[in-house]
Scaffold this motif. Structure first.
Motif, PDB file in Angstrom:
ATOM      1  N   CYS A  86       5.952  14.316 -34.179  1.00  0.00           N
ATOM      2  CA  CYS A  86       5.643  15.638 -34.718  1.00  0.00           C
ATOM      3  C   CYS A  86       6.508  16.614 -33.933  1.00  0.00           C
ATOM      4  O   CYS A  86       6.265  16.858 -32.741  1.00  0.00           O
ATOM      5  N   GLU A  87       7.550  17.148 -34.582  1.00  0.00           N
ATOM      6  CA  GLU A  87       8.541  17.969 -33.889  1.00  0.00           C
ATOM      7  C   GLU A  87       8.946  19.175 -34.720  1.00  0.00           C
ATOM      8  O   GLU A  87       8.996  19.116 -35.950  1.00  0.00           O
ATOM      9  N   GLY A  88       9.266  20.262 -34.018  1.00  0.00           N
ATOM     10  CA  GLY A  88       9.928  21.400 -34.622  1.00  0.00           C
ATOM     11  C   GLY A  88      11.423  21.224 -34.444  1.00  0.00           C
ATOM     12  O   GLY A  88      11.905  21.041 -33.323  1.00  0.00           O
ATOM     13  N   HIS A  89      12.168  21.264 -35.557  1.00  0.00           N
ATOM     14  CA  HIS A  89      13.596  20.935 -35.548  1.00  0.00           C
ATOM     15  C   HIS A  89      14.442  22.182 -35.737  1.00  0.00           C
ATOM     16  O   HIS A  89      14.297  22.898 -36.731  1.00  0.00           O
ATOM     17  N   SER A  90      15.316  22.451 -34.787  1.00  0.00           N
ATOM     18  CA  SER A  90      16.259  23.564 -34.814  1.00  0.00           C
ATOM     19  C   SER A  90      15.517  24.899 -34.932  1.00  0.00           C
ATOM     20  O   SER A  90      14.291  24.967 -34.834  1.00  0.00           O
ATOM     21  N   VAL A  91      16.267  25.986 -35.114  1.00  0.00           N
ATOM     22  CA  VAL A  91      15.659  27.317 -35.103  1.00  0.00           C
ATOM     23  C   VAL A  91      16.144  28.125 -36.300  1.00  0.00           C
ATOM     24  O   VAL A  91      17.229  27.897 -36.828  1.00  0.00           O
ATOM     25  N   ARG A  92      15.311  29.071 -36.698  1.00  0.00           N
ATOM     26  CA  ARG A  92      15.631  29.942 -37.825  1.00  0.00           C
ATOM     27  C   ARG A  92      15.713  31.378 -37.315  1.00  0.00           C
ATOM     28  O   ARG A  92      14.796  31.863 -36.644  1.00  0.00           O
ATOM     29  N   VAL A  93      16.819  32.044 -37.635  1.00  0.00           N
ATOM     30  CA  VAL A  93      17.044  33.428 -37.218  1.00  0.00           C
ATOM     31  C   VAL A  93      17.365  34.262 -38.455  1.00  0.00           C
ATOM     32  O   VAL A  93      18.254  33.905 -39.231  1.00  0.00           O
ATOM     33  N   GLY A  94      16.620  35.343 -38.647  1.00  0.00           N
ATOM     34  CA  GLY A  94      16.870  36.209 -39.793  1.00  0.00           C
ATOM     35  C   GLY A  94      16.687  35.515 -41.126  1.00  0.00           C
ATOM     36  O   GLY A  94      17.366  35.848 -42.106  1.00  0.00           O
ATOM     37  N   ASN A 213      24.943  19.634 -32.420  1.00  0.00           N
ATOM     38  CA  ASN A 213      23.600  19.332 -31.919  1.00  0.00           C
ATOM     39  C   ASN A 213      22.634  20.465 -32.216  1.00  0.00           C
ATOM     40  O   ASN A 213      23.045  21.611 -32.414  1.00  0.00           O
ATOM     41  N   LYS A 214      21.328  20.117 -32.212  1.00  0.00           N
ATOM     42  CA  LYS A 214      20.257  21.089 -32.419  1.00  0.00           C
ATOM     43  C   LYS A 214      19.063  20.697 -31.552  1.00  0.00           C
ATOM     44  O   LYS A 214      18.862  19.516 -31.266  1.00  0.00           O
ATOM     45  N   PRO A 215      18.240  21.677 -31.164  1.00  0.00           N
ATOM     46  CA  PRO A 215      17.074  21.362 -30.327  1.00  0.00           C
ATOM     47  C   PRO A 215      15.884  20.886 -31.159  1.00  0.00           C
ATOM     48  O   PRO A 215      15.721  21.268 -32.325  1.00  0.00           O
ATOM     49  N   ARG A 216      15.048  20.056 -30.522  1.00  0.00           N
ATOM     50  CA  ARG A 216      13.766  19.653 -31.100  1.00  0.00           C
ATOM     51  C   ARG A 216      12.703  19.691 -30.010  1.00  0.00           C
ATOM     52  O   ARG A 216      12.928  19.208 -28.897  1.00  0.00           O
ATOM     53  N   TRP A 217      11.526  20.226 -30.364  1.00  0.00           N
ATOM     54  CA  TRP A 217      10.385  20.261 -29.450  1.00  0.00           C
ATOM     55  C   TRP A 217       9.196  19.565 -30.101  1.00  0.00           C
ATOM     56  O   TRP A 217       9.059  19.572 -31.320  1.00  0.00           O
ATOM     57  N   GLY A 218       8.316  18.996 -29.289  1.00  0.00           N
ATOM     58  CA  GLY A 218       7.082  18.426 -29.817  1.00  0.00           C
ATOM     59  C   GLY A 218       6.712  17.147 -29.109  1.00  0.00           C
ATOM     60  O   GLY A 218       6.661  17.085 -27.879  1.00  0.00           O
ATOM     61  N   THR A 219       6.464  16.102 -29.898  1.00  0.00           N
ATOM     62  CA  THR A 219       6.122  14.796 -29.343  1.00  0.00           C
ATOM     63  C   THR A 219       6.724  13.718 -30.230  1.00  0.00           C
ATOM     64  O   THR A 219       6.633  13.782 -31.457  1.00  0.00           O
ATOM     65  N   TYR A 220       7.373  12.731 -29.583  1.00  0.00           N
ATOM     66  CA  TYR A 220       8.091  11.699 -30.325  1.00  0.00           C
ATOM     67  C   TYR A 220       8.091  10.388 -29.546  1.00  0.00           C
ATOM     68  O   TYR A 220       8.302  10.381 -28.328  1.00  0.00           O
ATOM     69  N   ASP A 221       7.850   9.275 -30.270  1.00  0.00           N
ATOM     70  CA  ASP A 221       8.099   7.934 -29.738  1.00  0.00           C
ATOM     71  C   ASP A 221       7.318   7.641 -28.465  1.00  0.00           C
ATOM     72  O   ASP A 221       7.859   7.116 -27.499  1.00  0.00           O
ATOM     73  N   SER A 222       6.018   7.969 -28.461  1.00  0.00           N
ATOM     74  CA  SER A 222       5.236   7.730 -27.249  1.00  0.00           C
ATOM     75  C   SER A 222       4.938   6.255 -27.033  1.00  0.00           C
ATOM     76  O   SER A 222       4.687   5.818 -25.916  1.00  0.00           O
ATOM     77  N   ASN A 223       4.939   5.466 -28.127  1.00  0.00           N
ATOM     78  CA  ASN A 223       4.669   4.027 -28.045  1.00  0.00           C
ATOM     79  C   ASN A 223       3.225   3.716 -27.663  1.00  0.00           C
ATOM     80  O   ASN A 223       2.886   2.583 -27.372  1.00  0.00           O
ATOM     81  N   VAL A 224       2.358   4.724 -27.633  1.00  0.00           N
ATOM     82  CA  VAL A 224       0.939   4.512 -27.379  1.00  0.00           C
ATOM     83  C   VAL A 224       0.243   4.379 -28.728  1.00  0.00           C
ATOM     84  O   VAL A 224       0.321   5.272 -29.564  1.00  0.00           O
ATOM     85  N   THR A 225      -0.427   3.269 -28.954  1.00  0.00           N
ATOM     86  CA  THR A 225      -0.968   2.985 -30.284  1.00  0.00           C
ATOM     87  C   THR A 225      -2.420   3.396 -30.457  1.00  0.00           C
ATOM     88  O   THR A 225      -2.918   3.413 -31.581  1.00  0.00           O
ATOM     89  N   ASP A 226      -3.126   3.728 -29.363  1.00  0.00           N
ATOM     90  CA  ASP A 226      -4.559   3.985 -29.493  1.00  0.00           C
ATOM     91  C   ASP A 226      -4.990   5.335 -28.937  1.00  0.00           C
ATOM     92  O   ASP A 226      -6.182   5.575 -28.734  1.00  0.00           O
ATOM     93  N   THR A 227      -4.030   6.241 -28.680  1.00  0.00           N
ATOM     94  CA  THR A 227      -4.360   7.554 -28.132  1.00  0.00           C
ATOM     95  C   THR A 227      -3.554   8.629 -28.835  1.00  0.00           C
ATOM     96  O   THR A 227      -2.333   8.503 -28.956  1.00  0.00           O
TER      97      THR A 227
END
Length: 245
Positions: A86-94, A213-227
């Motif tokens: 679950c990530e926010g991808h790149s930025v929007r300006v104007g 390139n572009k920035p992404r923030w959030g959570t990705y690829d934690s590999n935890v299956t039960d949390t």
């Protein structure tokens, strides 16, 4: 209830996890513009439209909330147990997606609080394109693992090089500043500050891939299956100098 320690290595690191080396000299990034300029205000009070795209397939989701702690609205990126991102991808300006350009310096600043100390990826400087279209999937990546914020430089050929880390307490706010001098040759550099302390000062690296390139923030690829994994983010900004963010 019996306590349980979650131990995992994200997929991208299964065969490449290397010792971390902390770089810590207080030099400025090269090619920093002489005049400060705030380019983007990504605060949650402006809604999810501050991102060019939101990559949160159901059952994952992005939401905003106010904890009444003086911060106002914050983002919550929720990656349900066993899911990928679950990530926010790149930025929007104007109203339009911002066009990042090689040869420039960008500074990003934000606060982050995570539900656990084993979040997996919390930031990517993601390369455009897929597969053979790029040499570096993500030249710079940050992960929360083992109650540490860990930073890697990923060189062409998927060579993972640990460049620094800092103590991370889940359930508490942490301030991150990232400066990137975006260069397609190995003349680039980047700095990472965690809670006011310089934990990475990496030079002579390639920080701009073939298609950019572009920035992404959030959570990705934690590999935890039960949390479930949650990354709360506040006060996102982008500018041309550290003082902007």
């Amino acid at each position: 209830m019996q306590s349980r320690t979650v131990r995992f290595i994200p997929r991208a690191l299964r065969a490449v996890l290397s010792p971390l080396a902390a770089g810590a000299t207080a030099m400025m990034l090269t090619a920093t513009p002489a005049h400060a300029s705030v380019i983007w205000d990504g605060d949650a009070s402006n809604g999810s439209g501050v991102f060019a795209d939101v990559l949160c397939d159901s059952p994952n989701y992005l939401y905003t909330t106010d904890w009444n702690d003086g911060r106002g609205d914050i983002f919550g990126f929720v990656n349900k147990a066993g899911q990928v991102r679950c990530e926010g991808h790149s930025v929007r300006v104007g109203g339009s997606e911002y066009q990042f350009t090689g040869g420039n310096t960008y500074w990003f600043g934000w606060e982050s609080e995570t539900l656990t100390g084993d979040m997996g990826t919390v930031f990517q400087w993601k390369s455009n394109g897929t597969g053979e279209q790029h040499q570096q999937n993500y030249p710079l990546i940050m992960m929360v693992l083992g109650n540490q914020l860990r930073v890697w430089y990923v060189a062409p050929g998927e060579e993972w090089i640990g460049v620094g880390s800092g103590a991370w307490t889940p359930g508490a706010w942490h301030k991150i500043k990232l400066g990137i001098n975006a260069q397609s040759a190995t003349t680039g550099s980047f700095q990472v500050y965690l809670d006011g302390s310089l934990i990475v000062d990496q030079k002579n690296v390639r920080t701009w891939d073939d298609l950019g390139n572009k920035p992404r923030w959030g959570t990705y690829d934690s590999n935890v299956t039960d949390t479930d994994q949650v990354n709360w983010i506040n006060g996102l900004k982008m500018g041309t100098t550290s003082s902007d963010v």
